[in-house]
Design an enzyme around this catalytic site. Sequence first.
Site, PDB file in Angstrom:
ATOM      1  N   HIS A   1       0.822  -1.214   0.000  1.00  0.00           N
ATOM      2  CA  HIS A   1       0.000   0.000   0.000  1.00  0.00           C
ATOM      3  C   HIS A   1       0.852   1.259   0.000  1.00  0.00           C
ATOM      4  O   HIS A   1       0.448   2.293  -0.508  1.00  0.00           O
ATOM      5  CB  HIS A   1      -0.989  -0.041   1.162  1.00  0.00           C
ATOM      6  CG  HIS A   1      -2.059  -1.058   0.926  1.00  0.00           C
ATOM      7  ND1 HIS A   1      -2.051  -2.292   1.519  1.00  0.00           N
ATOM      8  CD2 HIS A   1      -3.110  -1.045   0.063  1.00  0.00           C
ATOM      9  CE1 HIS A   1      -3.073  -2.991   1.068  1.00  0.00           C
ATOM     10  NE2 HIS A   1      -3.730  -2.265   0.184  1.00  0.00           N
TER      11      HIS A   1
ATOM     12  N   GLU B   1     -10.558 -11.292  -4.224  1.00  0.00           N
ATOM     13  CA  GLU B   1      -9.125 -11.144  -3.940  1.00  0.00           C
ATOM     14  C   GLU B   1      -8.618 -12.226  -2.994  1.00  0.00           C
ATOM     15  O   GLU B   1      -7.468 -12.207  -2.589  1.00  0.00           O
ATOM     16  CB  GLU B   1      -8.828  -9.743  -3.406  1.00  0.00           C
ATOM     17  CG  GLU B   1      -9.695  -9.291  -2.249  1.00  0.00           C
ATOM     18  CD  GLU B   1      -9.405  -7.856  -1.818  1.00  0.00           C
ATOM     19  OE1 GLU B   1      -8.384  -7.285  -2.225  1.00  0.00           O
ATOM     20  OE2 GLU B   1     -10.203  -7.316  -1.043  1.00  0.00           O
TER      21      GLU B   1
ATOM     22  N   ASP C   1      -4.032  -8.641  -3.777  1.00  0.00           N
ATOM     23  CA  ASP C   1      -4.189  -9.623  -2.699  1.00  0.00           C
ATOM     24  C   ASP C   1      -4.321 -11.034  -3.255  1.00  0.00           C
ATOM     25  O   ASP C   1      -3.819 -11.982  -2.662  1.00  0.00           O
ATOM     26  CB  ASP C   1      -5.410  -9.288  -1.842  1.00  0.00           C
ATOM     27  CG  ASP C   1      -5.064  -8.246  -0.789  1.00  0.00           C
ATOM     28  OD1 ASP C   1      -4.008  -8.386  -0.148  1.00  0.00           O
ATOM     29  OD2 ASP C   1      -5.823  -7.273  -0.636  1.00  0.00           O
TER      30      ASP C   1
ATOM     31  N   CYS D   1      -9.263  -4.421 -10.691  1.00  0.00           N
ATOM     32  CA  CYS D   1      -8.811  -3.152 -10.107  1.00  0.00           C
ATOM     33  C   CYS D   1      -7.449  -3.290  -9.429  1.00  0.00           C
ATOM     34  O   CYS D   1      -6.919  -2.321  -8.904  1.00  0.00           O
ATOM     35  CB  CYS D   1      -9.850  -2.594  -9.145  1.00  0.00           C
ATOM     36  SG  CYS D   1     -10.099  -3.629  -7.704  1.00  0.00           S
TER      37      CYS D   1
HETATM   38  C1  PEP Z   1      -6.178  -5.642  -4.506  1.00  0.00           C
HETATM   39  O1  PEP Z   1      -5.975  -6.359  -3.524  1.00  0.00           O
HETATM   40  O2  PEP Z   1      -5.860  -5.955  -5.672  1.00  0.00           O
HETATM   41  C2  PEP Z   1      -6.805  -4.319  -4.343  1.00  0.00           C
HETATM   42  C3  PEP Z   1      -7.130  -3.596  -5.385  1.00  0.00           C
HETATM   43  O3  PEP Z   1      -6.990  -3.853  -3.078  1.00  0.00           O
HETATM   44  P1  PEP Z   1      -5.821  -3.249  -2.160  1.00  0.00           P
HETATM   45  O4  PEP Z   1      -4.621  -3.040  -3.031  1.00  0.00           O
HETATM   46  O5  PEP Z   1      -6.326  -1.981  -1.573  1.00  0.00           O
HETATM   47  O6  PEP Z   1      -5.629  -4.315  -1.132  1.00  0.00           O
HETATM   48 MG    MG Z   2      -6.907  -5.925  -1.659  1.00  0.00          MG
END
Ligand code: PEP
Ligand code: MG
Length: 583
Positions: free
Chosen positions: A191, A435, A459, A506
Site C-alpha cells: 500500500h 481477492e 491480494d 482493479c
Molecule cells: C487488490 O488487492 O488488488 C486491491 C485492489 O486492493 P488493495 O490493493 O487496496 O488491497
Molecule cells: Mg486488496
Amino acid sequence: MQVRHGIAVSPGVAIGPAFVLGVEDFRIPKDSVSIDAVNVEVERLHAALEKVAQEISANEALAAKHLGKEYASIFGAHLQFVRDPKLIEQIERRIREDHESPEHASSQVLRRYAKELQHLGDQYLAERAADIFDLERSLLRHLLGEQREELSHLTTEVIVLAYNLTPSETAGLNRKFVQGFATEKGGSTSHTAILAGALEIPAIVGVGDFLTDISGGETVILDGNEGRLIIGPDEKTLEKYRLIKERFQSKSQALRKLGVGQAITTDGVSIEVCGNIEFPEEAIQCKERGADGIGLYRTEFLYLGAMGERSEEDHYQAYRKVIDTFGERPVTIRTLDVGADKIPGAMKHVYNEVSNPELGLRSIRVSLEYLELFKTQLRAILRAAVFGNARVMFPLISSIGEFRQARMVFRDVCEDLEEQKIEHNPHIPVGMMVEVPSAAIMAEEFAHEVDFFSIGTNDLIQYTLAADRSDPMVAKYYNGSDPSVLFLVRRVLFAARDAKLPVAVCGQMSSNPMFVPLLLGMGLRNLSVTPQSVPIIKQLVRNISITECEELAQKCYQLDLARDIETFLRGELKRFLPDRDLP
Ligand code: PEP
Ligand code: MG
C-alpha cells in the site's frame, strides 16, 4: 558514488538532499563552514559532546542505582567512546580541513565506525553498532538544538530515506517538500507503493540495507523509473539525471493528452478504463487524465492518520466530492479495508498482538466486527449515492455467508434511512472484490448473489502464492504471471460472462501494460487503473485488436512457467506499444 537498486514503484526522478528517517528523524545540514567560523564550530562540537557525556553519566548513575553495576558498565563503554580522542580528532579534522558542518562530520565518522563493527562478522560487535547510531542521535540532537527539522515540519525540499514507511506515514508526506522516497523494505504492490503513485512522488522500495551508508544532507538521486538510488553522485551523473528528469517531465505532460477520447480496440470493441483513488482530491486528476469513472475508491485512507473515528458527515463529504466530479459516470466505493498494514491510529492497540495481520482481522471482517463503524459508512454512501452513479463494494470477501451478512447490514441501513425519512438511494449495485482464492474458486456461486465483481489481483496474488505483497524477501515468489493466478482470474471472468455480470480488474495488474492484452484476451472489458496510467492504458487499447489478444491469451495458456509467460508478454508488448509512447 554508490548505486543501489530497489523496486521501482512510482515513476519520476528526484535529486536532492537526503532526509534519513528512523535513524535521526531530522535533517543534517551539510553546509560548509567558512574559514573564520571553524573555531566556533569546533567549540560547538565540544560543547555538544560534553552534553552527551553528561547525559550518559546521569544514565550510568541511574542504572547503577536501579539495576546494578554490571548494567551501568554499558554506559561506561559509551562514555569512553564519546571521549575517545581519536574519534574527536577525526571529526575535528573534517571540520577544519574539509569545512564540513559538525553535524555532517560527526554523522559521517560515527556511521563509518558503526559500519566497520557491523562487518567484522561478530554478532556481539554488530549489535554494538546500534549503540553508535544512538550516540549519533544524541549528538545531533544537541548540535541541532532548536533548529532540527522534523519530517512533519519540513521547510525545504528533501528525499526521504527510511527503513520502512507505513501507509499512514506515506499518506502524511508533504508533497511540496518530499521530492521522492526510498525504503529498505516494501514490495511492488504494497500500500505504501500504491500511495506513492497516488501522491505522484517518485519512489523505490525494497532496496535492502543502505541507511548506514548515508548521512542526512548528502545529495542523492532517486530514479523511480529504473529503481535506482545513487548516493553521493559525481557531477557527470548529476548532469545526466537533470536531463532525464526534464525529459521525463515533458513526456508525462505529452502522455496526458492520450487520455482524451474513448478507448476502442482496432476491431471496434469499447473498453472502459476507470481510475483507482485513495483520496477524494484525486478524483479530479483522474477525470482530467481521461478516466471513464472510478473503479476503486479505497475509503480507508480517510481513517489513516486520523486520531479518532470519522463521522458520517466526514464520509458523506468525501463521497460527494468524488460522485459530483464524475456526474453520471460510475463511482465504485469500497467499504473500509483496514487491518493488515493499513491500521488507523485509533485502532493500533487492537493490532499490537497480531502475528499475521494479512490473515487476521482485516477488511470486511473488521466491518462485520464493528457494526456501528460499518453502518456509519454505509449510511454516508447511500446518502451520497442520490447525486450520481455510485456502487458499493465489499473487500476481502472469503465466503458466501460473509457476503450475505454484509448485504444484510446494507439492507438494515436502507431500512433505517427509510424510517428516518433521510434521502438515500437504496438501488445502488452491491458488489464484491474477488481477492481471496476461495472467492475465485466459488465465483460461479457468488455470481448468483452479487451485482458485480472486481478482481483485486494485489491480494489474490499474495494469497494464492503465499507471498506477502510488501516483503521484498519474497518478491520473486509474488508473481502475477504465475499460471495459478491467471487460472483464477480467468475463472472469475468466465463466471461473470456466463452470469452476464459486470466484472473489472482493479488490482495493479491492470495498470501494468504488459498484462492488459492478456486480460482483454481472457474477456475483460473493464479495467480500473492508477490515475497516472489511465492515458497509456487507453492508448494501448487503441493499438490492439481483441482477436490478437485472444490469440495471445491462448498462447499463454500453453505455458506453465511464470517466467516464460512474462517473457512472452513483454515481447508482445513491444509490438503493441512503441517505445515512444512509454513514459
Ligand atoms: C487488490 O488487492 O488488488 C486491491 C485492489 O486492493 P488493495 O490493493 O487496496 O488491497
Ligand atoms: Mg486488496
